[in-house]
Write an enzyme that holds these catalytic residues in place. Structure first.
Site, short mmCIF file in Angstrom:
data_model
loop_
_atom_site.label_atom_id
_atom_site.label_comp_id
_atom_site.label_asym_id
_atom_site.label_seq_id
_atom_site.Cartn_x
_atom_site.Cartn_y
_atom_site.Cartn_z
N GLU A 54 -40.90 21.97 -52.06
CA GLU A 54 -41.85 22.51 -51.59
C GLU A 54 -43.07 21.27 -52.17
O GLU A 54 -43.18 20.77 -53.56
CB GLU A 54 -42.22 23.43 -52.39
CG GLU A 54 -40.90 24.35 -52.53
CD GLU A 54 -40.85 25.00 -51.77
OE1 GLU A 54 -39.11 25.58 -51.37
OE2 GLU A 54 -41.35 25.26 -50.47
N ASP A 65 -50.97 31.69 -60.64
CA ASP A 65 -50.30 30.51 -61.30
C ASP A 65 -50.39 31.01 -62.83
O ASP A 65 -50.77 31.47 -63.15
CB ASP A 65 -50.15 29.51 -60.52
CG ASP A 65 -50.18 28.65 -59.32
OD1 ASP A 65 -48.52 28.56 -59.58
OD2 ASP A 65 -50.34 28.27 -58.25
#
Ligand SMILES: Cc1ncc(COP(=O)(O)O)c(C=O)c1O
Lengths: 291, 393
Positions: A54, A65
């Site tokens: 990724e 996040d």
């Protein structure tokens, strides 16, 4: 053009026949800590046993996040990282490993800007979300990506984007979370190609001590509705986590723990640190020898 | 399952992480149910009357109008609502909604601190746990409101990321929500965020425009010619505008031009471009790479690089106009209203006053401006003192 998802299919099929534990996909942020270092870190990850990637695109406002990635995005942006930096990382990975499935991962707004910089027509505020993603799809496919994850593009808003990606041979990789209802799991199952990304826990990215207790039940609910390969991410940081989730799903994604490994390694030793970390987490090297 | 559109033409939508999507669906359902439940409406109306002090007055600003020498200016006095700003209308409504949904914990973001105080107040009234995220820079700028929230029993969490202002506080509140979504309601403070928030907040703030429309009709027997409000996220403005949307009334939203549109500012509609921030597609301030840029305004409540999606739609369809005034002009607006009417407005509100002062002289004395006086200025006196002092030097 090959239909979307062929590298994912081949990688998952090969892994199943080898029966040597789950595929490990590192999440590497394009441009972290600097755009110059990213290519070396990509190659080091492959040497360490990365089965695919990724590649993260930094964003100023990453709402899904935790602190590790927030800080890393800030560092990368300050060092001049852009979408192009991430696409360069995709290119490096593709050149180094022609078969590895590579997924670009980021938030919608920087992805939308990829369209408007090349094609002023997409500045039309009346367009659907799919159209402005045309620029991204074109560039991601050219760089050698197999799919794209858009963290803040849920299945409800995704059909136009999915079509645009498919036209460029890319899979739109969907996320599911422990909070996803069966109705939502089914909606993703009907559209998914490549793999489905299971968010292991209810929360933001960041290493955790343990795999979430309800993960097995979550996998069961998804498995009941789809045969698409599953990968798990969020919170996975150690070899024992990978081994544990590997009993349930064929791939694990390692993000924050790898970012921390890079951040805390001395300059000049970062590539070696990435390689060592991946060797350990994939089980190619025992923890003791890494100490 | 497929939405693929905002509630407002191409704007709005639900651009949120998957973890939150079921909670947004639950919220949409709970809101629809509450809307259809006369008991919810009755409970909210009673709270607004007996606790908030609605309806708020409509005041004719006679001296201000005379001094400007043009249109008659009428002030919709949200500064007189409990806690001193319109924010309480939304906070109370959403706390009642959270109770219906059985959520024992409420989180909020705040910029100026007004929404944080309103949320802490509503939570105290109902004995609900309250956590308020606030950028470190705003904690400094709005120390008095931080103390007020503490007195009300809320926990204020300073946010250290980014520019440490409203945008960063929203990021942190969303991260908390992603983590605690099963037990927590996110009480967003403006007409922003993923659907259904912009609609919920608009409906809860529409009491401003509904009351003002009736009150003005009672006093002068007609509609205003112009309605003006300041726009941060856009909640007081949409609350004023929405009940007038089908009327022949010019609607003007005033954004913060900060140090000027060619310098640091927060004029998202006037000088931004379409983008996706905090779960909604609207206008944003961004660079050519789609990174959100930092906003600037002397007023913490307008210091936001996004704006509610319905305003983007009203601009696109040319139903409303969006203009901007600078920090300096806002300070002048604050002084003007204080000296002519004995009302010290919030710095946010001062932007609307400054623009009204620009257009009123060009209008005739039998024309009317309805101005949303969104809040009082007590919280800002220190900043205003510092700014006026440094202006003298
Ligand atoms: C008094 C006052 N007016 C206006 C605003 C701006 O918010 P909105 O645009 O949502 O009304 C704020 C925000 O804190 C405020 O405190």
């Amino acid at each position: 053009m090959t239909e979307p998802g062929h590298r994912y299919r081949e990688a998952f099929a090969a892994s199943a026949s080898r029966d040597d534990g789950p595929l490990v996909f590192p999440f590497l942020i394009g441009g972290f800590p600097t755009p110059e270092e990213t290519p070396d870190l990509v190659r080091a990850a492959i040497r360490g046993g990365a089965a695919g990637f990724e590649i993260g695109v930094p964003f100023s406002d990453p709402i899904a996040d935790g602190p590790v990635h927030q800080d890393a995005y800030t560092v990368a942006l300050a060092a001049g990282a852009t979408l192009d930096t991430a696409l360069d990382a995709v290119r490096t990975a593709r050149e180094t490993d022609p078969d590895a499935p590579i997924t670009l991962m980021g938030y919608l707004n920087p992805f939308l800007s990829a369209g408007s910089s090349e094609d002023s027509e997409t500045d039309d505020p009346g367009g659907a979300v799919g159209e402005p993603l045309e620029g991204l799809a074109k560039r991601a496919a050219e760089a050698g990506a197999d799919g794209v994850i858009v963290v803040d593009l849920p299945v409800d808003e995704s059909d136009a984007a999915r079509e645009v990606f498919a036209q460029h041979g890319l899979s739109l990789i969907y996320l599911l979370a422990p909070t996803s209802t069966d109705e939502r799991i089914a909606a993703v199952a009907n559209r998914a190609s490549g793999f489905i990304y299971l968010v292991s826990l209810t929360g933001v990215t960041g290493a955790r001590d343990q795999v979430a207790a309800d993960f097995e039940a979550f996998v069961g609910r998804v498995r009941a509705l789809t045969d698409t390969p599953l990968a798990v991410g969020f919170g996975i940081s150690r070899r024992e986590h990978v081994a544990e989730v590997g009993k349930l799903v064929p791939a694990a994604i390692i993000g924050s723990a790898l970012t921390t490994t890079i951040a805390s390694a001395p300059v000049g030793d970062r590539a070696a640190a990435v390689e060592r970390y991946l060797e350990v987490v994939t089980g190619h090297r025992s923890e003791e020898t890494s100490e | 399952m497929t939405r693929e559109s905002g509630a407002f033409g191409p704007f709005g939508g639900q651009f949120a992480p998957e973890t939150l999507m079921p909670a947004l669906a639950e919220l949409e359902e709970a809101w629809a149910e509450a809307q259809g439940d006369p008991q919810f409406r009755a409970e909210l109306d009673e709270m607004l009357r007996d606790y908030v002090g609605r309806e708020t007055p409509l005041t004719h600003a006679a001296r201000l109008s005379e001094q400007l020498g043009g249109a008659q200016i009428w002030l919709k006095r949200e500064d007189l609502a409990h806690t001193g700003a319109h924010k309480i209308n939304n906070a109370l409504g959403q706390v009642l909604l959270a109770r219906r949904m059985g959520k024992p914990r409420i989180i909020a973001e705040t910029g100026a601190g007004q929404h944080g105080v309103a949320t802490a107040t509503a939570c105290a009234r109902f004995g609900i746990e309250c956590i308020v995220y606030m950028g470190e820079e705003d904690v400094r700028r709005q120390a008095l409101n931080v103390f007020r929230m503490g007195l009300l029993g809320a926990e204020v969490v300073p946010v250290k990321s980014g520019a440490r202002t409203l945008k960063d506080a929203i990021n942190e509140a969303i991260r908390d929500w992603v983590t605690n979504v099963r037990t927590t309601h996110y009480l967003i403070g403006s007409a922003i965020g993923p659907h259904p928030y912009p609609v919920i907040v608009r409906e809860l703030q529409s009491c401003i425009g509904r009351e003002a429309r009736d009150q003005l009709h009672e006093k002068i027997g007609k509609l205003p010619d112009v309605a003006i409000a300041c726009v941060g996220g856009g909640s007081n403005a949409i609350g004023l505008f929405h009940p007038l949307i089908d009327d022949p009334v010019r609607l003007i939203g005033v954004e913060a031009a900060g140090e000027g549109l060619d310098a640091r500012h927060a004029a998202t509609l006037s000088a931004g471009s379409p983008g996706v921030l905090h779960g909604t597609r609207s206008y944003v301030l961004q660079d050519e790479h789609g990174q959100i840029t930092e906003a600037h305004s002397i007023s913490a409540g307008l210091d936001y690089p996004g704006v509610g999606p319905e305003h983007a739609w009203l601009m696109l369809t040319e139903r409303a106009e969006y203009v901007s005034v600078t920090d300096e002009e806002a300070l002048d607006g604050l002084k003007l209203l204080s000296e002519t009417e004995g009302i010290i407005p919030a710095l946010e509100t001062a932007h609307a006053i400054a623009y009204a002062a620009k257009i009123a002289p060009q209008m005739s004395p039998d024309e009317t401006i309805l101005l949303g006086l969104s809040g009082r200025g007590d919280k800002d006196v220190e900043i205003v003192r510092d700014a006026l002092e440094s202006r003298e030097h």
